[in-house]
Write a protein that holds these residues in place. Structure first.
Motif, PDB file in Angstrom:
ATOM      1  N   MET A 150       0.842  -1.170   0.000  1.00 56.66           N
ATOM      2  CA  MET A 150       0.000   0.000   0.000  1.00 56.66           C
ATOM      3  C   MET A 150       0.893   1.242   0.000  1.00 56.66           C
ATOM      4  O   MET A 150       1.829   1.333   0.789  1.00 56.66           O
ATOM      5  N   PHE A 151       0.614   2.157  -0.899  1.00 60.30           N
ATOM      6  CA  PHE A 151       1.372   3.398  -0.938  1.00 60.30           C
ATOM      7  C   PHE A 151       0.860   4.349   0.138  1.00 60.30           C
ATOM      8  O   PHE A 151      -0.337   4.583   0.255  1.00 60.30           O
ATOM      9  N   VAL A 152       1.784   4.896   0.904  1.00 56.97           N
ATOM     10  CA  VAL A 152       1.453   5.911   1.900  1.00 56.97           C
ATOM     11  C   VAL A 152       1.570   7.281   1.246  1.00 56.97           C
ATOM     12  O   VAL A 152       0.731   8.143   1.432  1.00 56.97           O
ATOM     13  N   CYS A 153       2.628   7.464   0.482  1.00 57.94           N
ATOM     14  CA  CYS A 153       2.862   8.738  -0.218  1.00 57.94           C
ATOM     15  C   CYS A 153       2.800   8.479  -1.713  1.00 57.94           C
ATOM     16  O   CYS A 153       3.670   7.801  -2.274  1.00 57.94           O
ATOM     17  N   ILE A 154       1.764   8.999  -2.337  1.00 57.68           N
ATOM     18  CA  ILE A 154       1.579   8.813  -3.769  1.00 57.68           C
ATOM     19  C   ILE A 154       2.581   9.649  -4.563  1.00 57.68           C
ATOM     20  O   ILE A 154       3.149   9.180  -5.545  1.00 57.68           O
ATOM     21  N   CYS A 155       2.839  10.880  -4.129  1.00 55.13           N
ATOM     22  CA  CYS A 155       3.742  11.778  -4.859  1.00 55.13           C
ATOM     23  C   CYS A 155       5.121  11.163  -5.062  1.00 55.13           C
ATOM     24  O   CYS A 155       5.707  11.277  -6.135  1.00 55.13           O
ATOM     25  N   ALA A 156       5.639  10.524  -4.016  1.00 56.71           N
ATOM     26  CA  ALA A 156       6.979   9.938  -4.083  1.00 56.71           C
ATOM     27  C   ALA A 156       6.934   8.423  -4.249  1.00 56.71           C
ATOM     28  O   ALA A 156       7.982   7.770  -4.230  1.00 56.71           O
ATOM     29  N   ALA A 157       5.737   7.847  -4.396  1.00 55.42           N
ATOM     30  CA  ALA A 157       5.549   6.401  -4.565  1.00 55.42           C
ATOM     31  C   ALA A 157       6.244   5.619  -3.453  1.00 55.42           C
ATOM     32  O   ALA A 157       7.004   4.683  -3.709  1.00 55.42           O
ATOM     33  N   VAL A 158       5.964   6.003  -2.205  1.00 56.12           N
ATOM     34  CA  VAL A 158       6.588   5.351  -1.052  1.00 56.12           C
ATOM     35  C   VAL A 158       5.563   4.441  -0.372  1.00 56.12           C
ATOM     36  O   VAL A 158       4.536   4.903   0.108  1.00 56.12           O
ATOM     37  N   PRO A 159       5.867   3.133  -0.329  1.00 52.73           N
ATOM     38  CA  PRO A 159       4.942   2.186   0.302  1.00 52.73           C
ATOM     39  C   PRO A 159       5.074   2.179   1.828  1.00 52.73           C
ATOM     40  O   PRO A 159       6.058   2.684   2.388  1.00 52.73           O
ATOM     41  N   ASP A 160       4.101   1.579   2.476  1.00 52.87           N
ATOM     42  CA  ASP A 160       4.106   1.501   3.934  1.00 52.87           C
ATOM     43  C   ASP A 160       5.336   0.773   4.463  1.00 52.87           C
ATOM     44  O   ASP A 160       5.855   1.126   5.515  1.00 52.87           O
TER      45      ASP A 160
END
Length: 63
Positions: A1-11
């Motif tokens: 699951m992505f936490v930050c969409i802008c930087a494509a950072v997953p949980d």
């Protein structure tokens, strides 16, 4: 699951940053880039930070 969409950072990356010592949204951003874009993920990042600080938060207390 992505936490930050802008930087494509997953949980999993957020958890890793917290495990390595990040204690603020800014420190998470410095470590992996999450939260450095639009900022809409700051509340989600805070949830990970709080759960690391208080691992039993929200769990029922026993007598």
């Amino acid at each position: 699951m992505f936490v930050c969409i802008c930087a494509a950072v997953p949980d999993t990356e957020i958890r890793s940053c917290v495990a390595r010592g990040a204690r603020t949204v800014e420190e998470v951003g410095d470590a992996c880039g999450a939260g450095t874009g639009c900022g809409s993920c700051h509340d989600r990042i805070d949830t990970f930070l709080l759960s690391a600080e208080y691992p039993t938060a929200g769990l029922p207390r026993t007598a």
